[in-house]
Design an enzyme around this catalytic site. Structure first.
Site: not given
Length: 369
Positions: A242, A234, A106, A323, A32
C-alpha cells in the site's frame, strides 16, 4: 503412535503466548476474504464454517476487522463496532472453541487505504498526512484506486484510540481469546510509524519517538482494557504494501519492539520481507527485532513445511503464520505433520463470492475417499 516414534518437530508442540495457550505453533495469518454480510458487515454462517474448518491451527488470527466505519477500506469486510457484528463473531468464536481452537480478532483501521463510498457521509479517508496511496481498494464493482485522504487533526486521535479500545472490549465480549492490532501493510498504525507516510510536524511526526506516539497510545489503551496477555501486534518493517516506506526501518522497529516488550505484549507477529512477495526485498535484522521484543515472536511470509520447522527448531522464531496455505488447506496442520501434499489455491475466488474457494477445499480424508 508407538513410544519408539521419533519426537515430533517443535512446530507441532504447545506454546503460551501471554495468556493464550496454543496447542501447536502453526498460526493462521489474518486473511481478508470479503464475505461478511452485505449491509451490516456482520459475520455469517459461511464465515462460521470457514473458521471452524481451520480450528486445528494453534492460533487463528481473524481477518482484518474494522474498528469503525471510518476504519473500513474494502467492501464486505467484517466490523466489530455494532451489536450485529459482535453477535456474528460470537458464533465464529464458539465454533472455533468447540473444536478446541484459539482465535484472536485482528482489529483494523485502514487509514488512507479507503474510498469515499465506504466512509461515513462519503467523506475523505483519514491519514497522518494528506498523501494519496498508490494502491487500489476492492468495491462492489471490483478493484478501483483509493481516494485522496485528509490529514487527521491531533485532537481527533483520542477518538480513534477510543474506537480501538471499544473494538478490543467488543472482541472479548464476542468470545475472542484476545486481539491483534493491525500495525502492518500500510494501514493506519503503519502510516504513523513510517516517514514516507507521516510528514507531520506536531507531536505525532518527525522523530521516531513522535512517530511511535500514536501506535503506543493505542497499545496502552487496549492493554489497559483487556490485559497485556491478550494483546499482540502485527508489523511489516520493510514491506512496501500500500505504498509505505521508511528511510531507517531498523531503527524505527527495533525501538517499537523494545517499547512493546517493556509492555509485556502476548506476541509480536512480523511480516518478514514484502507482504506476499520476496523475503529479501530489503536488508533487515529480524533477530535484532526479536531480541528487542523479548517475547513470543511469530514469523510470517513465504514459509513452507521445511523452513517453518527449521525456523522454530533453531529458536529463531516461536511460531510461524501461514496465509494462502490455510486458505486452500483447512487441515493444514495435519498436512504439515504428515508431509502430505497441499491443495492448489484458487486465486479467482479470494475476494468476495460464496462457498466456492472458501469452504469447499477438501480435507485429506475426503481426498483419500
Amino acid at each position: 503412535m508407538s513410544s519408539s516414534a521419533e519426537p515430533q518437530p517443535k512446530l507441532f508442540t504447545p506454546l503460551s503466548a501471554g495468556d493464550i495457550d496454543l496447542r501447536n505453533r502453526v498460526v493462521m495469518a489474518p486473511l481478508t476474504r470479503n464475505r461478511a454480510t452485505p449491509g451490516s458487515d456482520a459475520p455469517n454462517a459461511l464465515n462460521v464454517a470457514y473458521y471452524r474448518q481451520r480450528a486445528s491451527a494453534g492460533l487463528i488470527i481473524s481477518e482484518g476487522t474494522q474498528i469503525s466505519q471510518q476504519g473500513q477500506g474494502y467492501i464486505w469486510t467484517p466490523g466489530i463496532h455494532s451489536p450485529a457484528q459482535i453477535e456474528g463473531w460470537k458464533a465464529v468464536t464458539e465454533a472455533v472453541h468447540a473444536e478446541g481452537g484459539k482465535i484472536v480478532a485482528q482489529i483494523w483501521h485502514v487509514g488512507r487505504v479507503s474510498h469515499v463510498s465506504l466512509q461515513p457521509g462519503n467523506k475523505a479517508p483519514v491519514a497522518p498526512s494528506a498523501i494519496l496511496a498508490p494502491t487500489k481498494t476492492y468495491l462492489e464493482s471490483g478493484f478501483v484506486p483509493v481516494s485522496q485522504p485528509r490529514a487527521l487533526a491531533a485532537e481527533e486521535l483520542s477518538g480513534i484510540v477510543a474506537d480501538y479500545t471499544r473494538a478490543a472490549e467488543n472482541a472479548r465480549e464476542a468470545g475472542f481469546d484476545g486481539i491483534e492490532l493491525h500495525g502492518a501493510n500500510g494501514y493506519l498504525i503503519d502510516q504513523f510509524l513510517k516517514d514516507g507516510t507521516n510528514r507531520r510536524t506536531d507531536a505525532y511526526g518527525g522523530s521516531i519517538e513522535n512517530r511511535l506516539r500514536f501506535p503506543l497510545e493505542v497499545v496502552d489503551a487496549v492493554t489497559k482494557a483487556i490485559g497485556k496477555g491478550r494483546v499482540g501486534i502485527r508489523v511489516s518493517p520493510v514491506s512496501p504494501a500500500n505504498g509505505v516506506s521508511d528511510t531507517d526501518p531498523q531503527a524505527v522497529f527495533d525501538r517499537l519492539a523494545a517499547e512493546l516488550g517493556a509492555r509485556g505484549l502476548a506476541f509480536l507477529h512480523v511480516v518478514e520481507g514484502a507482504t506476499g512477495g520476496p523475503r529479501d526485498i530489503a536488508p533487515f535484522d529480524y533477530l535484532a527485532l526479536r531480541r528487542a521484543f523479548g517475547g513470543v515472536y511469530i514469523a510470517n511470509n513465504g514459509f513452507d513445511r521445511e523452513t517453518a520447522i527449521e525456523a522454530v527448531e533453531s529458536g529463531r522464531v516461536d511460531a510461524v503464520a501461514f496465509g494462502k496455505a490455510f486458505i486452500a488447506n483447512p487441515d493444514l496442520v495435519e498436512r504439515l505433520k504428515r508431509n502430505a501434499p497441499l491443495n492448489t489455491l484458487q486465486t479467482e475466488t479470494l475476494y468476495g463470492g460464496d462457498a466456492r474457494g472458501y469452504t469447499d477445499y477438501p480435507f485429506l480424508a475426503e481426498k483419500a475417499a
